[in-house]
Design an enzyme around this catalytic site. Sequence first.
Site, mmCIF file in Angstrom:
data_model
loop_
_atom_site.group_PDB
_atom_site.id
_atom_site.type_symbol
_atom_site.label_atom_id
_atom_site.label_comp_id
_atom_site.label_asym_id
_atom_site.label_seq_id
_atom_site.Cartn_x
_atom_site.Cartn_y
_atom_site.Cartn_z
ATOM 1 N N MET A 5 -0.592 0.028 14.297
ATOM 2 C CA MET A 5 -0.191 -1.272 14.858
ATOM 3 C C MET A 5 1.324 -1.279 15.075
ATOM 4 O O MET A 5 1.938 -2.342 15.162
ATOM 5 C CB MET A 5 -0.612 -2.418 13.931
ATOM 6 C CG MET A 5 -2.126 -2.495 13.762
ATOM 7 S SD MET A 5 -2.733 -4.145 13.389
ATOM 8 C CE MET A 5 -1.861 -4.498 11.874
ATOM 9 N N GLY A 6 1.940 -0.096 15.165
ATOM 10 C CA GLY A 6 3.379 -0.027 15.390
ATOM 11 C C GLY A 6 4.168 -0.307 14.125
ATOM 12 O O GLY A 6 3.634 -0.182 13.025
ATOM 13 N N HIS A 62 3.351 6.392 8.556
ATOM 14 C CA HIS A 62 2.664 6.663 9.825
ATOM 15 C C HIS A 62 2.984 8.083 10.310
ATOM 16 O O HIS A 62 2.116 8.776 10.839
ATOM 17 C CB HIS A 62 3.137 5.694 10.912
ATOM 18 C CG HIS A 62 2.806 4.259 10.652
ATOM 19 N ND1 HIS A 62 3.751 3.345 10.278
ATOM 20 C CD2 HIS A 62 1.629 3.582 10.714
ATOM 21 C CE1 HIS A 62 3.184 2.150 10.140
ATOM 22 N NE2 HIS A 62 1.891 2.271 10.381
ATOM 23 N N GLU A 114 -4.323 6.675 2.966
ATOM 24 C CA GLU A 114 -4.950 6.184 1.734
ATOM 25 C C GLU A 114 -4.317 4.872 1.264
ATOM 26 O O GLU A 114 -4.880 4.191 0.422
ATOM 27 C CB GLU A 114 -4.833 7.231 0.617
ATOM 28 C CG GLU A 114 -5.769 8.400 0.812
ATOM 29 C CD GLU A 114 -5.787 9.348 -0.374
ATOM 30 O OE1 GLU A 114 -4.840 9.288 -1.199
ATOM 31 O OE2 GLU A 114 -6.721 10.143 -0.465
ATOM 32 N N ARG A 139 4.974 -4.298 6.135
ATOM 33 C CA ARG A 139 5.246 -5.628 5.576
ATOM 34 C C ARG A 139 6.357 -5.615 4.518
ATOM 35 O O ARG A 139 6.841 -6.689 4.138
ATOM 36 C CB ARG A 139 3.960 -6.242 5.016
ATOM 37 C CG ARG A 139 2.979 -6.626 6.135
ATOM 38 C CD ARG A 139 1.797 -7.420 5.640
ATOM 39 N NE ARG A 139 1.045 -8.005 6.739
ATOM 40 C CZ ARG A 139 -0.108 -7.527 7.214
ATOM 41 N NH1 ARG A 139 -0.652 -6.434 6.706
ATOM 42 N NH2 ARG A 139 -0.728 -8.128 8.215
HETATM 43 O O1 PAF Z 1 -4.071 0.379 9.538
HETATM 44 C C1 PAF Z 1 -3.744 -0.175 10.597
HETATM 45 O O2 PAF Z 1 -2.582 -0.147 11.037
HETATM 46 C C2 PAF Z 1 -4.788 -0.950 11.384
HETATM 47 O O3 PAF Z 1 -5.662 -1.619 10.534
HETATM 48 C C3 PAF Z 1 -5.554 -0.070 12.394
HETATM 49 C C4 PAF Z 1 -6.367 1.006 11.692
HETATM 50 C C5 PAF Z 1 -4.576 0.563 13.357
HETATM 51 C C6 PAF Z 1 -6.533 -0.944 13.188
HETATM 52 O O4 PAF Z 1 -5.874 -1.936 13.887
#
Ligand code: PAF
Length: 278
Positions: free
Chosen positions: A30-31, A37, A148, A187
């Site tokens: 979700m950026g 990430h 995880e 967050r």
């Molecule tokens: O983990 C996330 O960022 C979101 O829940 C995902 C898997 C991209 C789905 O919108």
Amino acid sequence: MKTVTTIRDLRAAVRAWRQAGETVGLVPTMGALHEGHLALVRHARAKTMRTCATLFVNPTQFGPGEDLATYPHSEAEDAAKLTKEKVDLLFQPGTAEIYPPGHITKVWVEGLGDILEGECRPGFFTGVATVVTKLLLQSQPDVAVFGEKDYQQLQVVRRLVRDLDIPVRIEAVATVRDADGLALSSRNAYLKPAERRIAPALFGTISQVAENVARGAKPDAQAAWGVGQLERAGFTSVDYVTVRDAATLAPVANASRPARVLAAVWLGQTRLIDNVPV
Ligand code: PAF
């Protein structure tokens, strides 16, 4: 890195790779990208020949009072980070591409999606399961990578892939943490300095619970002890601390099978989740 915004262009790019005999890895996001990430991206890059990341702030996984409107956006920085990690393709659809007018189908992972986070955030996992199913069917990767950090999400995704016979391998990457133990999360940016100082006690507490349960202490008593510890550490409130079966997330009476300690807490207006293996 090429950026596409339509399912049609995403499919064309993946089709071209497939025709060249190349394998494809998908990293849904979700950026507001952080090192957590990027660890997923690096894992995908190591496992497949082509990597596709997705950036879509999925509205259906946010509840009415949640932070959809204020969710951190950093598209330009995100694209730069993904380019640096040598991602081949970024799929960055608008909301109408994913949920065109008249879209009514939802994916509900009954039970597994209704407990813990699903109980605290009604509809959350139906939103996640629906968008992940769509992204998997849109891109049809060989491998899709999840962190995880969102442990219940990982189990929900594994389950829907199995139940819906989606031909993809789901791979998990361990949580990336700051030096003091706080799990990286988009967050965390909401935390005030005083809250940020309290936050690492979440990892410290659940790690202690995991250690005690591994040594034979009763999971329920340990979970209750964990709640007290977190309250004493200064967390505003505790949604849950619990010891669960690592795959089904059913309550466990001891550590005879792989188990996981999961917790969700509030620091002011910010909700944090974390989990560790027993
Ligand atoms: O983990 C996330 O960022 C979101 O829940 C995902 C898997 C991209 C789905 O919108």
